[in-house]
Scaffold this motif. Sequence first.
Motif, PDB file in Angstrom:
ATOM      1  N   ARG A  87       0.643  -1.082   0.025  1.00 30.28           N
ATOM      2  CA  ARG A  87       0.055   0.143  -0.193  1.00 30.28           C
ATOM      3  C   ARG A  87       0.866   1.319  -0.511  1.00 30.28           C
ATOM      4  N   GLY A  88       0.519   2.575  -0.461  1.00 27.25           N
ATOM      5  CA  GLY A  88       1.117   3.106  -0.570  1.00 27.25           C
ATOM      6  C   GLY A  88       0.393   4.611  -0.030  1.00 27.25           C
ATOM      7  N   GLY A  89       0.443   5.906  -0.711  1.00 30.73           N
ATOM      8  CA  GLY A  89       0.043   6.742  -0.645  1.00 30.73           C
ATOM      9  C   GLY A  89       0.680   7.730   0.320  1.00 30.73           C
ATOM     10  N   ARG A  90      -0.029   8.672   1.389  1.00 33.13           N
ATOM     11  CA  ARG A  90       0.345   9.371   2.461  1.00 33.13           C
ATOM     12  C   ARG A  90       0.063   8.723   3.228  1.00 33.13           C
ATOM     13  N   TYR A  91       1.267   7.941   4.412  1.00 28.81           N
ATOM     14  CA  TYR A  91       0.774   6.992   5.547  1.00 28.81           C
ATOM     15  C   TYR A  91       0.437   5.896   5.323  1.00 28.81           C
ATOM     16  N   ARG A  92       0.762   6.051   4.187  1.00 28.81           N
ATOM     17  CA  ARG A  92       0.055   4.261   3.315  1.00 28.81           C
ATOM     18  C   ARG A  92      -0.716   3.919   4.091  1.00 28.81           C
ATOM     19  N   SER A  93      -1.371   4.614   4.440  1.00 30.35           N
ATOM     20  CA  SER A  93      -2.962   4.284   5.098  1.00 30.35           C
ATOM     21  C   SER A  93      -4.323   3.039   3.799  1.00 30.35           C
ATOM     22  N   ILE A  94      -4.348   2.604   4.633  1.00 35.32           N
ATOM     23  CA  ILE A  94      -5.387   1.584   3.869  1.00 35.32           C
ATOM     24  C   ILE A  94      -6.944   3.063   2.945  1.00 35.32           C
ATOM     25  N   ALA A  95      -7.360   3.890   3.255  1.00 34.05           N
ATOM     26  CA  ALA A  95      -7.883   4.500   3.096  1.00 34.05           C
ATOM     27  C   ALA A  95      -7.299   5.532   2.280  1.00 34.05           C
ATOM     28  N   HIS A  96      -6.200   6.179   2.561  1.00 32.49           N
ATOM     29  CA  HIS A  96      -5.080   7.222   1.020  1.00 32.49           C
ATOM     30  C   HIS A  96      -4.847   6.315   0.158  1.00 32.49           C
ATOM     31  N   ASP A  97      -5.243   4.572   0.540  1.00 34.20           N
ATOM     32  CA  ASP A  97      -4.017   3.976  -0.743  1.00 34.20           C
ATOM     33  C   ASP A  97      -5.440   3.567  -1.837  1.00 34.20           C
ATOM     34  N   GLU A  98      -6.466   3.113  -0.696  1.00 37.13           N
ATOM     35  CA  GLU A  98      -8.164   2.635  -1.866  1.00 37.13           C
ATOM     36  C   GLU A  98      -8.274   4.028  -2.473  1.00 37.13           C
ATOM     37  N   GLU A  99      -8.200   5.177  -2.175  1.00 35.69           N
ATOM     38  CA  GLU A  99      -8.609   6.575  -2.845  1.00 35.69           C
ATOM     39  C   GLU A  99      -7.236   6.729  -3.926  1.00 35.69           C
ATOM     40  N   LEU A 100      -6.094   6.129  -3.778  1.00 36.66           N
ATOM     41  CA  LEU A 100      -5.087   6.421  -4.501  1.00 36.66           C
ATOM     42  C   LEU A 100      -5.097   5.611  -5.640  1.00 36.66           C
ATOM     43  N   GLN A 101      -5.197   4.642  -5.394  1.00 35.97           N
ATOM     44  CA  GLN A 101      -5.735   3.252  -6.938  1.00 35.97           C
ATOM     45  C   GLN A 101      -7.051   3.784  -7.133  1.00 35.97           C
ATOM     46  N   GLN A 102      -8.223   3.858  -6.967  1.00 34.88           N
ATOM     47  CA  GLN A 102      -9.241   4.627  -7.575  1.00 34.88           C
ATOM     48  C   GLN A 102      -9.433   5.657  -8.446  1.00 34.88           C
ATOM     49  N   VAL A 103      -8.259   6.442  -8.390  1.00 38.65           N
ATOM     50  CA  VAL A 103      -8.178   7.889  -8.976  1.00 38.65           C
ATOM     51  C   VAL A 103      -7.501   6.797 -10.362  1.00 38.65           C
ATOM     52  N   SER A 104      -6.513   7.100  -9.294  1.00 42.62           N
ATOM     53  CA  SER A 104      -5.564   6.424 -10.974  1.00 42.62           C
ATOM     54  C   SER A 104      -5.776   5.359 -11.871  1.00 42.62           C
ATOM     55  N   ARG A 105      -6.542   4.241 -11.390  1.00 46.99           N
ATOM     56  CA  ARG A 105      -7.185   3.371 -12.399  1.00 46.99           C
ATOM     57  C   ARG A 105      -8.644   4.384 -13.478  1.00 46.99           C
ATOM     58  N   ALA A 106      -9.012   5.010 -12.776  1.00 40.78           N
ATOM     59  CA  ALA A 106     -10.343   6.281 -13.649  1.00 40.78           C
ATOM     60  C   ALA A 106      -9.351   6.679 -14.722  1.00 40.78           C
ATOM     61  N   LEU A 107      -8.009   7.548 -13.714  1.00 40.62           N
ATOM     62  CA  LEU A 107      -6.692   8.471 -14.710  1.00 40.62           C
ATOM     63  C   LEU A 107      -6.383   7.565 -15.886  1.00 40.62           C
ATOM     64  N   ILE A 108      -6.194   6.597 -15.700  1.00 43.63           N
ATOM     65  CA  ILE A 108      -5.922   5.537 -16.534  1.00 43.63           C
ATOM     66  C   ILE A 108      -6.671   5.179 -17.931  1.00 43.63           C
ATOM     67  N   ALA A 109      -7.516   4.724 -17.537  1.00 45.01           N
ATOM     68  CA  ALA A 109      -9.050   4.617 -17.667  1.00 45.01           C
ATOM     69  C   ALA A 109      -9.344   5.938 -19.517  1.00 45.01           C
ATOM     70  N   ARG A 110      -8.775   6.721 -18.732  1.00 39.87           N
ATOM     71  CA  ARG A 110      -9.825   8.303 -19.932  1.00 39.87           C
ATOM     72  C   ARG A 110      -8.577   9.076 -20.580  1.00 39.87           C
ATOM     73  N   LEU A 111      -6.486   8.659 -20.387  1.00 40.06           N
ATOM     74  CA  LEU A 111      -6.064   8.785 -21.088  1.00 40.06           C
ATOM     75  C   LEU A 111      -5.765   8.097 -22.024  1.00 40.06           C
ATOM     76  N   ASP A 112      -5.765   6.278 -21.857  1.00 38.76           N
ATOM     77  CA  ASP A 112      -5.264   5.208 -22.952  1.00 38.76           C
ATOM     78  C   ASP A 112      -6.044   4.851 -22.722  1.00 38.76           C
ATOM     79  N   PRO A 113      -7.077   4.743 -23.050  1.00 42.22           N
ATOM     80  CA  PRO A 113      -8.466   3.744 -23.034  1.00 42.22           C
ATOM     81  C   PRO A 113      -8.466   2.784 -23.581  1.00 42.22           C
TER      82      PRO A 113
END
Length: 653
Positions: free
Chosen positions: A616-642
């Motif tokens: 897990r990554g993100g700030r403090y490597r907390s589960i909440a920050h990491d889940e948010e990081l993964q969700q936003v990153s996946r959505a962004l990748i899907a938009r930029l590189d469908p």
Amino acid sequence: MYPPTAASLPFLAELAADGATPERAAVVALLVSIGRESLDRGFEDDGTEIEYYPPMGCARAVAFLRERGALFAEFAFDPDPDVRLSAIPGLGLFLDDADRAAAVLRERLAAEEGIAARLRIVEAAATLALRVPTASQQVMDWLARLAADPARGPVTRLAAVVQRTRCAPDEIGENVVTAAVGLLRESARTLPVRPIAPAPSRPAAPTDTVAPQIVAAFEDLDRQTRVYAPTTALLRTFHDVLGTGCHKRTVVLAEQLASPDPASRLDAVRMSGELMRTWRGDHTHLLLLLADQLTTADEAAAAEAAAVLESCHPIAVPVREALAAHIDAQRAAHGPQVWAAPEVLLRRSHQEAVRALARLGDARALPSLLTALDSDVDAWRAIQVSGHLPQAADRLVPRLCDHLRRIDLSQQWNEMSANAVLTALAVLGDPAAASVVMDTLGAALRHERHGVTRSVLETLRAFGPAVTGAGRTIRSLTKATDVHVRPAAVAALWAVGGDLAEVMPLLLGLLDDPITFRITDAADVLGEIGPPASAALPRLHGLLTHDCEWVRVHCAAALWDIGGQAGAPAVLDALLQAMAQNPATANHVVACLDRMGSLAAPALPLLREQLSLPRRGGRYRSIAHDEELQQVSRALIARLDPPVREATAPQTA
């Protein structure tokens, strides 16, 4: 570890060797502990010494103990079984004569009958193999024979499987996990089932001078340091060796959670939480297994399972119904006041399940939260999660205001409770609380509770223009000397009054502040203002070369929010460099990249690299920050590189 620690070793060794010394086993254990800590903290994995300033004495401690490694071989044959038990790890850590160390370990395994001793012997053999390469093959061959020997007990064979795997982690296959699970199951059938020992009694903490959150934090620390089952340390080693293999680890944990031994299940519940909070993956199966623990008659395991689900709430949606059913069953069996039940485990189980359900935004948690707020029994636990139920603001806000009104800020220990209520009110965002919040501000100023003053300002900021009557007081605090109050006042002044001409000079002044968080706070407000704050662009651009990566990230985000596409190249460069330098900035970086849209395309490699990491990554490597990081990153990748869809041939009539 300090230089005097190493200097104490000759005296400790003399005491350990003297048969007249009381508590000799504790002295031997201290020798081993100092040596192990010196190895862990004083040397890199390749054996290179880590240089500390001032020196810690690690190398000196290790050198002394290895010069006297034979002492541990003598202790291993001591008549006192506790001395033998304490000395066994020293054979693997400090005796350089590998042949002698291996021979002593084999001899002791044949002689020792206790599980604890046998587990330590096998562990010491693996430690020896890892430390002395020339001993590796003979030790691994011995461990393989032990694992395959049907005459050995299943615990010893399990230890041999795990420790041999520790020696050769590259050789892990499904057969290793299958063998370990089989031996774990056999061990559960042969080991006696014992009730969980109660926690040692301690004097109750004073309730009139210590914040309840602090008392609870120490209770949690005490729980986390207790180990209940004899095989837990061994299984922790196995999980460490399996590392990122979440599927394999879940298979092992499933067997642990199915154990007939309550102690084994309780330790397994905690280990499950550690896995989910540390490593990414699909943890649905493990969550469901933990939910099954809620229905067990073992109240300790049920309480711990509820606590783990609360700590893992960002991924706990699959067990929402199980949590609700558990809460309903408890209320039906014990009445609506079960939140305040006198039985410690029942109360903890209910409260943690309610908190987990509340964090999921589920209104079925509300009755128990209202009970807590009305009875004032452990109300702070309910306050912490109240902000997750905005649909119940009309029922929660009046009660939260009542709690805030009754907090005595003349006592410093009440600050934490006041901040918690203010945070909940800010999230709920109901301006109906403004009057009591302003009263709290007056009390905080009278008693110089700067932390509470900042929390009040953040709450008023959340209320926005609905509290314009607070503008005069907020304005006066923009000149406060406290490092936190001033930027909070400036942010609140903009949110409440929206006067750009008044706020801009204050924000520009904060950008020149030597304190980094004041710069980042000002940058965030400027980004919130957007294009009308264009006067700040030159200073924000200059701060992209600041030494602190957090300053660069916040200022880059503000540059984008104010200047848009014109500053995109500089913004993107600053964001990507900061994220590469400090992965903890990833949440902020990805949020800005998301706003940048197609201009963030050059970030695709870094985003994919971030998502490929197992931990897990993100700030403090907390589960909440990491889940948010993964969700936003996946959505962004899907938009930029469908994904490219295959073209279909046109149909002919």
